[in-house]
Design a protein around this motif. Structure first.
Motif, PDB file in Angstrom:
ATOM      1  N   UNK A  85       0.847  -1.244   0.030  1.00  0.00           N
ATOM      2  CA  UNK A  85      -0.051   0.046  -0.200  1.00  0.00           C
ATOM      3  C   UNK A  85       0.896   1.489   0.048  1.00  0.00           C
ATOM      4  N   UNK A  86       0.623   2.178  -0.780  1.00  0.00           N
ATOM      5  CA  UNK A  86       1.173   3.605  -0.734  1.00  0.00           C
ATOM      6  C   UNK A  86       0.445   4.497  -0.437  1.00  0.00           C
ATOM      7  N   UNK A  87       0.646   5.491   0.522  1.00  0.00           N
ATOM      8  CA  UNK A  87      -0.176   6.296   1.058  1.00  0.00           C
ATOM      9  C   UNK A  87       0.667   7.789   1.156  1.00  0.00           C
ATOM     10  N   UNK A  88      -0.152   8.656   1.036  1.00  0.00           N
ATOM     11  CA  UNK A  88       0.153  10.415   1.052  1.00  0.00           C
ATOM     12  C   UNK A  88      -0.596  11.017   1.729  1.00  0.00           C
ATOM     13  N   UNK A  89      -0.169  11.828   2.608  1.00  0.00           N
ATOM     14  CA  UNK A  89      -1.218  12.937   3.410  1.00  0.00           C
ATOM     15  C   UNK A  89      -1.039  14.337   2.519  1.00  0.00           C
ATOM     16  N   UNK A  90      -0.282  14.535   1.567  1.00  0.00           N
ATOM     17  CA  UNK A  90      -0.069  15.644   0.781  1.00  0.00           C
ATOM     18  C   UNK A  90      -1.366  15.904  -0.091  1.00  0.00           C
ATOM     19  N   UNK A  91      -2.341  17.045   0.012  1.00  0.00           N
ATOM     20  CA  UNK A  91      -3.386  17.194  -0.423  1.00  0.00           C
ATOM     21  C   UNK A  91      -3.108  17.463  -1.967  1.00  0.00           C
ATOM     22  N   UNK A  93      -1.241  15.450  -3.789  1.00  0.00           N
ATOM     23  CA  UNK A  93      -0.833  14.099  -4.407  1.00  0.00           C
ATOM     24  C   UNK A  93      -2.086  13.540  -4.485  1.00  0.00           C
ATOM     25  N   UNK A  94      -2.144  12.780  -5.582  1.00  0.00           N
ATOM     26  CA  UNK A  94      -3.480  11.823  -5.836  1.00  0.00           C
ATOM     27  C   UNK A  94      -2.664  10.555  -6.295  1.00  0.00           C
ATOM     28  N   UNK A 115       3.007   2.225  -8.860  1.00  0.00           N
ATOM     29  CA  UNK A 115       2.062   3.200  -8.537  1.00  0.00           C
ATOM     30  C   UNK A 115       1.833   4.270  -9.393  1.00  0.00           C
ATOM     31  N   UNK A 116       0.712   4.728  -9.721  1.00  0.00           N
ATOM     32  CA  UNK A 116       0.548   5.999 -10.777  1.00  0.00           C
ATOM     33  C   UNK A 116      -0.067   6.998  -9.835  1.00  0.00           C
ATOM     34  N   UNK A 117       0.912   8.330  -9.929  1.00  0.00           N
ATOM     35  CA  UNK A 117       0.387   9.385  -8.868  1.00  0.00           C
ATOM     36  C   UNK A 117       0.710  10.584  -9.801  1.00  0.00           C
ATOM     37  N   UNK A 118      -0.390  11.304  -9.206  1.00  0.00           N
ATOM     38  CA  UNK A 118      -0.504  12.851 -10.008  1.00  0.00           C
ATOM     39  C   UNK A 118      -0.162  14.008  -8.888  1.00  0.00           C
ATOM     40  N   UNK A 119       0.434  15.165  -9.598  1.00  0.00           N
ATOM     41  CA  UNK A 119       0.527  16.206  -8.545  1.00  0.00           C
ATOM     42  C   UNK A 119      -0.273  17.316  -9.273  1.00  0.00           C
TER      43      UNK A 119
END
Length: 181
Positions: A85-91, A93-94, A115-119
């Motif tokens: 699982x990858x988690x991020x609490x920065x609003x 980052x999706x 994991x695909x992330x968007x900024x």
């Protein structure tokens, strides 16, 4: 007799057994040792593929990237079914796919999770994103934290001023060329 081993035994743990045999006339004591094999999970450094953006390996505002995280099993046994699982609490980052299923991670191998992330395009340059990575394989777990800066802020003598950071200095910018001796 049956031997039961804990599901979270450490790799290469040595167990001592004592065997006592007896008869009507005598007792005998014998010892033997058994080395237990188990998975031993670890995580390597996060890799950023932002080739769909500016391809500089840095998360930038408005960019979508693929994160690859190598996960190792350097133990002497295959892991149970493993997932991450990858988690991020920065609003800003999706994480578009926050879970990854490895299945079994074979002994002495490395498997990559992706994991695909968007900024968000409004993400402030220079802000940080802390990514928490958690791998679970039965009773074996490992957690790793990665912190990355969003965008890069460059400041040097060629930028023409000290405006990118809140410098406290009595330096002045001069347009006259200077040479060292």
């Amino acid at each position: 007799p049956e031997i039961s081993i804990n599901a979270d035994v450490p790799d290469q743990h040595v167990v001592e057994f004592t065997v006592i045999a007896s008869s009507d006339d005598d007792n005998w004591t014998s010892y033997f040792y058994l080395t237990l094999n188990a998975p031993e999970l670890s995580v390597d450094e996060l890799m950023i593929d932002d080739s769909s953006g500016d391809n500089d390996g840095v998360l930038d505002a408005g960019e979508t990237a693929i994160l690859t995280i190598p996960t190792n099993n350097f133990g002497h046994a295959n892991s149970p079914f493993a997932s991450a699982v990858l988690l991020c609490d920065n609003e800003f980052i999706t994480i578009e796919n926050s879970t990854f299923e490895f299945g079994v991670i074979n002994e002495n191998t490395t498997e990559n999770s992706t994991f695909t992330i968007s900024v968000d395009e409004d993400a402030p340059v220079g802000s940080s994103a802390t990514l928490n990575y958690i791998v679970t394989a039965g009773n074996y777990n490992i957690e790793e934290e990665f912190t990355r800066s969003i965008g890069l802020i460059f400041e040097n003598f060629e930028s023409g001023g000290f405006t990118n950071y809140g410098w406290v200095t009595n330096w002045e910018i001069s347009t006259e060329a200077q040479e060292g001796v």
